[in-house]
Write a protein that holds these residues in place. Structure first.
Motif, mmCIF file in Angstrom:
data_model
loop_
_atom_site.group_PDB
_atom_site.id
_atom_site.type_symbol
_atom_site.label_atom_id
_atom_site.label_comp_id
_atom_site.label_asym_id
_atom_site.label_seq_id
_atom_site.Cartn_x
_atom_site.Cartn_y
_atom_site.Cartn_z
ATOM 1 N N LEU A 14 69.129 69.313 7.178
ATOM 2 C CA LEU A 14 70.100 70.357 7.499
ATOM 3 C C LEU A 14 69.486 71.225 8.581
ATOM 4 C CD1 LEU A 14 72.859 71.640 6.672
ATOM 5 C CD2 LEU A 14 71.518 73.238 5.280
ATOM 6 N N GLU B 282 75.587 74.247 15.364
ATOM 7 C CA GLU B 282 76.519 73.135 15.500
ATOM 8 C C GLU B 282 75.950 72.088 16.456
ATOM 9 O OE1 GLU B 282 81.253 72.356 16.567
ATOM 10 O OE2 GLU B 282 80.394 74.381 16.573
ATOM 11 N N TRP B 283 75.795 70.891 15.945
ATOM 12 C CA TRP B 283 75.311 69.781 16.778
ATOM 13 C C TRP B 283 76.469 69.289 17.648
ATOM 14 C CZ3 TRP B 283 70.472 67.436 17.166
ATOM 15 C CH2 TRP B 283 70.426 66.234 17.884
ATOM 16 N N HIS B 284 76.304 69.363 18.947
ATOM 17 C CA HIS B 284 77.362 68.969 19.872
ATOM 18 C C HIS B 284 77.160 67.530 20.329
ATOM 19 C CE1 HIS B 284 79.119 72.952 20.192
ATOM 20 N NE2 HIS B 284 77.893 73.450 20.283
ATOM 21 N N PRO C 208 74.708 62.970 13.749
ATOM 22 C CA PRO C 208 75.367 64.001 12.931
ATOM 23 C C PRO C 208 76.306 63.390 11.894
ATOM 24 C CG PRO C 208 76.367 63.883 15.100
ATOM 25 C CD PRO C 208 75.167 62.981 15.143
ATOM 26 N N ALA D 81 77.874 65.784 9.387
ATOM 27 C CA ALA D 81 78.829 66.865 9.131
ATOM 28 C C ALA D 81 78.337 68.093 9.871
ATOM 29 C CB ALA D 81 78.943 67.144 7.631
ATOM 30 N N VAL D 82 79.249 68.779 10.577
ATOM 31 C CA VAL D 82 78.832 69.923 11.388
ATOM 32 C C VAL D 82 79.805 71.085 11.226
ATOM 33 C CG1 VAL D 82 77.763 68.422 13.114
ATOM 34 C CG2 VAL D 82 80.101 69.201 13.468
ATOM 35 N N ASN D 83 79.284 72.292 11.394
ATOM 36 C CA ASN D 83 80.109 73.479 11.551
ATOM 37 C C ASN D 83 79.297 74.489 12.368
ATOM 38 O OD1 ASN D 83 78.458 75.039 9.814
ATOM 39 N ND2 ASN D 83 79.694 74.557 8.018
ATOM 40 N N SER E 277 74.336 71.978 10.651
ATOM 41 C CA SER E 277 74.744 70.575 10.778
ATOM 42 C C SER E 277 73.860 69.710 9.888
ATOM 43 C CB SER E 277 74.616 70.102 12.233
ATOM 44 O OG SER E 277 75.428 70.878 13.094
ATOM 45 N N ILE F 90 72.276 66.131 9.447
ATOM 46 C CA ILE F 90 71.913 65.075 10.384
ATOM 47 C C ILE F 90 71.192 63.942 9.663
ATOM 48 C CG2 ILE F 90 70.699 64.552 12.540
ATOM 49 C CD1 ILE F 90 72.792 66.658 12.956
ATOM 50 N N HIS G 150 67.561 72.930 17.216
ATOM 51 C CA HIS G 150 68.195 72.872 15.896
ATOM 52 C C HIS G 150 67.120 72.770 14.817
ATOM 53 C CE1 HIS G 150 72.289 72.307 17.501
ATOM 54 N NE2 HIS G 150 71.751 71.495 18.386
ATOM 55 N N LEU H 266 80.098 71.674 4.015
ATOM 56 C CA LEU H 266 79.729 70.458 4.729
ATOM 57 C C LEU H 266 79.900 69.294 3.766
ATOM 58 C CD1 LEU H 266 76.514 71.672 6.599
ATOM 59 C CD2 LEU H 266 78.691 71.093 7.654
#
Length: 322
Positions: A182, A186-188, A225, A227-229, A233, A235, A256, A318
């Motif tokens: 975790l 937010e992972w873009h 990734p 689940a992200v918010n 995120s 990973i 991150h 998540l």
């Protein structure tokens, strides 16, 4: 190998009969594996004094053990304390964490907070607990390591031949190792490949730390990734190399840092996650996949997340399905 104790409650002497897995080892190296935490100087001293005997006779450090040899191992003390036996609570915890076992390996879901081995002020770890649980096992050795605060899949070899094979598989990157982490923010974008060489350093305080450094050893991690918010995120990370603190340093390098990481992490993020119930590093060795030979069956083992980590994901909304 058969292990016998000669009145262990009073003398502490152990009589060990050497099996095929130990045959060929030097006696000093054998003693180092049996007397975990004992310095080499102590091993050589008890050999010189004749406290260690093979077939009732004195031997020297270069002596190579033969199948059927009977080794007398005296009780030893480290400083002012005896070699520590893991607490009953720890033994039960380790026994309950076994995910898979066959004639060659034991794979555990190592609990966070438990070291893989004793040393550096730590009395015992997983391997000492396993040896206490299996006193008659001929061979038990760690195949690889996990940080003390990291949970998840840990392999212990039950045969020297299995240890050699698994080390070869690790060197050739033929063991798929997946972790769950975790991380902050937010992972873009989608999956990403992190290639950043790592070098070990020692701070003026004596603390060991790993940094990205062009002069370091090559290190590659694959981040995917799940689940992200905006807050965090989840990973999946696959390792192509296995450097010390690799995932933790690579995650921080990408901006991150991992939740709960007090060495490479973000203090404010860690405080925020503590209010949601996170009391540890959120890094978990999720899955191992390997085969002992090209034609053999694959061993595919997954270690479930503990409930406390699931609760943190629920608080963050998540969604993750193991």
């Amino acid at each position: 190998m058969t292990t016998k104790s000669s009145n262990p409650t009073s003398s502490g002497v152990k009589l060990v009969t050497i099996g095929p897995e130990q045959a060929g080892q030097r006696i000093d190296n054998f003693l180092l594996t049996r007397l975990k935490g004992a310095p080499r100087s102590l091993i050589y001293r008890i050999l010189r004094k004749g406290e260690v005997r093979v077939n009732k006779g004195r031997i020297q450090a270069p002596y190579r053990l033969r199948e059927g040899d009977q080794v007398r191992i005296p009780p030893v003390r480290l400083g002012d304390r005896a070699v520590t036996t893991p607490a009953e609570r720890v033994l039960r915890q380790v026994e309950a964490s076994i995910l898979f076992e066959d004639k060659r390996v034991v794979i555990l879901n190592k609990p966070s907070g438990l070291a893989v081995h004793g040393g550096s002020g730590i009395s015992y770890g997983v391997i000492e607990a396993m040896r206490a649980l299996r006193p008659d096992a001929p061979f038990l050795e760690l195949v690889h390591r996990l940080d003390r605060d990291t949970s998840g899949c840990l392999i212990i070899a039950k045969k020297r031949s299995a240890l050699r094979t698994l080390h070869e598989l690790l060197r050739e990157s033929r063991i798929d190792k997946h972790y769950l982490a975790l991380v902050k923010g937010e992972w873009h974008g989608g999956p990403g490949r992190v290639e950043a060489p790592l070098k070990k350093n020692v701070l003026s305080s004596g603390e060991r730390i790993v940094r990205v450094d062009p002069e370091g050893k090559a290190a590659t991690s694959l981040f995917r990734p799940l689940a992200v918010n905006p807050t965090a995120s989840l990973i999946d990370i696959k390792l192509e190399t296995g450097r010390t603190h690799q995932i933790r340093v690579h995650a921080a390098y990408e901006g991150h840092p991992i939740a709960g990481d007090d060495k490479y992490g973000d203090e404010n993020f860690n405080k925020q996650l503590r209010t949601l119930g996170l009391k540890r590093l959120f890094l978990h060795a999720r899955r191992l996949v390997f085969a002992f030979d090209d034609d053999g069956p694959h061993i595919d083992i997954s270690a479930p997340l503990d409930a406390s980590l699931h609760d943190v994901l629920t608080e963050l909304k998540l969604e993750f399905h193991e």
